[in-house]
Design an enzyme around this catalytic site. Structure first.
Site, PDB file in Angstrom:
ATOM      1  N   GLN A   1       0.953  -1.267  -0.034  1.00  0.00           N
ATOM      2  CA  GLN A   1       0.104  -0.113  -0.081  1.00  0.00           C
ATOM      3  C   GLN A   1       0.828   1.306   0.139  1.00  0.00           C
ATOM      4  OE1 GLN A   1      -3.414  -0.321  -0.611  1.00  0.00           O
ATOM      5  NE2 GLN A   1      -2.579  -2.210  -0.843  1.00  0.00           N
TER       6      GLN A   1
ATOM      7  N   HIS B   1       1.778   3.028  -3.137  1.00  0.00           N
ATOM      8  CA  HIS B   1       0.893   3.814  -4.100  1.00  0.00           C
ATOM      9  C   HIS B   1       1.206   5.172  -4.401  1.00  0.00           C
ATOM     10  CE1 HIS B   1      -2.554   1.086  -5.266  1.00  0.00           C
ATOM     11  NE2 HIS B   1      -2.521   0.611  -4.060  1.00  0.00           N
TER      12      HIS B   1
ATOM     13  N   GLU C   1      -9.195   1.269   5.708  1.00  0.00           N
ATOM     14  CA  GLU C   1      -9.492   0.760   4.423  1.00  0.00           C
ATOM     15  C   GLU C   1      -9.516  -0.592   4.219  1.00  0.00           C
ATOM     16  OE1 GLU C   1      -8.563   1.982  -0.248  1.00  0.00           O
ATOM     17  OE2 GLU C   1      -7.032   2.268   1.204  1.00  0.00           O
ATOM     18  N   HIS C   2      -8.154  -1.175   4.335  1.00  0.00           N
ATOM     19  CA  HIS C   2      -7.683  -2.523   4.555  1.00  0.00           C
ATOM     20  C   HIS C   2      -7.305  -3.036   5.643  1.00  0.00           C
ATOM     21  CE1 HIS C   2      -6.825  -0.774   0.128  1.00  0.00           C
ATOM     22  NE2 HIS C   2      -7.325  -1.781  -0.213  1.00  0.00           N
TER      23      HIS C   2
ATOM     24  N   ASP D   1      -7.004  -6.347  -4.134  1.00  0.00           N
ATOM     25  CA  ASP D   1      -6.721  -5.572  -5.035  1.00  0.00           C
ATOM     26  C   ASP D   1      -7.205  -6.061  -6.639  1.00  0.00           C
ATOM     27  OD1 ASP D   1      -6.193  -3.207  -3.540  1.00  0.00           O
ATOM     28  OD2 ASP D   1      -3.861  -3.491  -3.771  1.00  0.00           O
TER      29      ASP D   1
ATOM     30  N   HIS E   1     -53.176  18.727   3.255  1.00  0.00           N
ATOM     31  CA  HIS E   1     -52.862  17.260   3.750  1.00  0.00           C
ATOM     32  C   HIS E   1     -54.029  16.153   4.218  1.00  0.00           C
ATOM     33  CE1 HIS E   1     -48.823  18.314   2.870  1.00  0.00           C
ATOM     34  NE2 HIS E   1     -48.438  17.029   3.021  1.00  0.00           N
TER      35      HIS E   1
END
Length: 440
Positions: free
Chosen positions: A269, A272, A337-338, A371, A430
């Site tokens: 990761q 990235h 996230e992961h 992934d 109404h």
């Protein structure tokens, strides 16, 4: 622990018993990637230009930002035949890998398809829900630093499974360079049209439409700060999936996994970009020491060493906790996230894990498998938003309509209740509308 050298990456070490641990953790996790006022002004100007000038603005901004020299939108448009050509031109090994991944992703997302339903009450009143796909979805695929065919599969296949009528993809091509893997993935995923545009101008084109680019109902897919800012700006005009931050991984270790494996999982990761975040938590100090030694030893072998080094130094950490219970508390605080549960019996942890995008269970489940080809979607909530968000899925490309059909008896019964409540709110029309259906 091994003696540190001048070439070693600087790694933050923390312990939950440190006096300032909570403050240090908060500082480490802090992230706001779309608050830059200067970026926002530029994005707003680009969006305004696309809204007023259409294709001409797309041509001008593409030439300016992607260093192109095009004069017509035909030069920024790819046909389905071109996508098929890209797939056919790949080496057999790559074609097979893409097809294998696409099939696994498709099968997984088929299981997500919700059903329309209804029930009828004893008086004949029908209530229910109708599920319908969006008419048109826009898929943003990053270009530039890296090209991601996996992002094409993960964004377009759920839309296709959901029944979206038309899938439009945009992908920037700096210096005019096309990535054949990305185009091949678009072919496999059922993309209908591809425009080689990117940045805020691509988001604006999808949100408002131009003479050539059709307006979509929802925009999904990751991008840089300009893309994220543009998605935030057009939300409401169209739907969006999320405002994605940098990639994150949180690895939990009980001391039983090969340190080299864990070091590489963290790298996966961190590579990235420089803002990505890789954190390891465990309660065996000697094992954390071994992972740090593996990080220092293995990092120089990697092609993206400089990016990983910066990512680990600025946002990475190795955290020593006291036990499993404290590790679970940190998981839910971080909402990663992961999440890799590199432990014995990971399934026993699940009932207590409330916040995580994707959970990778066991020593052999590298996050990298998710992934590309495991099947579940790799578009996941970042920056703690797993507290209230979910992975991208079929449900993101569908909407639900409520169904109500009253029988005369049902309308009379419900009308009495509605009348009382409406008059209590001083909404006389109404009340009278409901009263008209009451049987005497």
């Amino acid at each position: 622990m091994a003696i540190q050298t001048d070439t070693d990456v600087t790694l933050t070490r923390m312990s939950t018993v440190d006096a300032n641990f909570r403050e240090s953790l908060d500082a480490l996790l802090a992230w706001e990637g779309v608050s830059n006022a200067d970026v926002q002004r530029r994005v707003e100007a680009i969006i305004a230009a696309v809204r007023s000038e259409g294709d001409a603005a797309l041509i001008e901004t593409s030439n300016r930002f992607d260093r192109l020299s095009v004069t017509h939108m035909n030069e920024l448009t790819l046909s389905k035949a071109r996508l098929r050509q890209a797939f056919d031109g790949l080496p057999q090994e790559q074609r097979d890998a893409l097809a294998h991944a696409a099939e696994r992703i498709r099968v997984y997302h088929e299981h997500q398809k919700p059903e329309s339903w209804h029930y009828t009450e004893s008086d004949g009143t029908l209530l229910g829900q109708q599920v319908m796909p969006l008419d048109r979805a826009g898929i943003y695929v990053p270009g530039g630093k890296a090209a991601y065919p996996s992002s094409v599969l993960m964004n377009a296949i759920p839309a296709h499974v959901a029944g979206v009528r038309e899938i439009i993809m945009v992908v920037p091509t700096p210096d005019g360079v096309l990535n054949e893997l990305v185009l091949a993935a678009a072919h496999l995923a059922g993309v209908d049209q591809v425009f080689t545009i990117g940045g805020a101008q691509a988001v604006a084109a999808l949100a408002y439409g131009t003479e050539t680019v059709p307006r979509v109902d929802k925009i999904v897919g990751p991008g840089n700060i300009y893309v994220a800012s543009a998605k935030r700006a057009v939300f409401g005009q169209v739907g969006i999936d999320m405002i994605a931050g940098p990639s994150e991984i949180l690895v939990i270790t009980d001391g039983g996994t090969d340190p080299d494996w864990l070091a590489m999982d963290l790298f996966s990761q961190a590579e990235h970009d420089e803002d990505a975040q890789a954190i390891l938590i465990g309660w065996e100090k000697s094992h954390i020491d071994a992972v740090e030694e593996a990080i220092q030893r293995l990092l120089p072998e990697l092609e993206r060493e400089a990016i990983i080094r910066q990512s680990l130094a600025s946002r990475g950490a190795l955290i020593l906790c006291q036990n499993q219970e404290e590790a679970i508390e940190l998981i839910n605080r971080i909402a990663p996230e992961h999440l890799e549960l590199s432990v014995d019996r990971p399934e026993a942890w699940l009932p207590e894990i409330r916040h995580a995008g994707g959970i990778f269970m066991g020593r052999h489940t590298a996050e990298a498998l998710g992934d590309y080809c495991a099947g579940p979607n790799h578009v996941l909530p970042t920056s703690g938003t797993a507290r209230f968000s979910s992975p991208l899925g079929v449900y993101d490309f569908q909407k639900r309509s409520s169904l109500i059909q009253c029988s005369p008896q049902g309308a009379s019964r419900l009308g009495r209740t509605a009348s009382i409540l409406a008059r209590g709110e001083s909404l006389t029309a109404h009340a009278r509308s409901a009263e008209n259906r009451i049987e005497e």
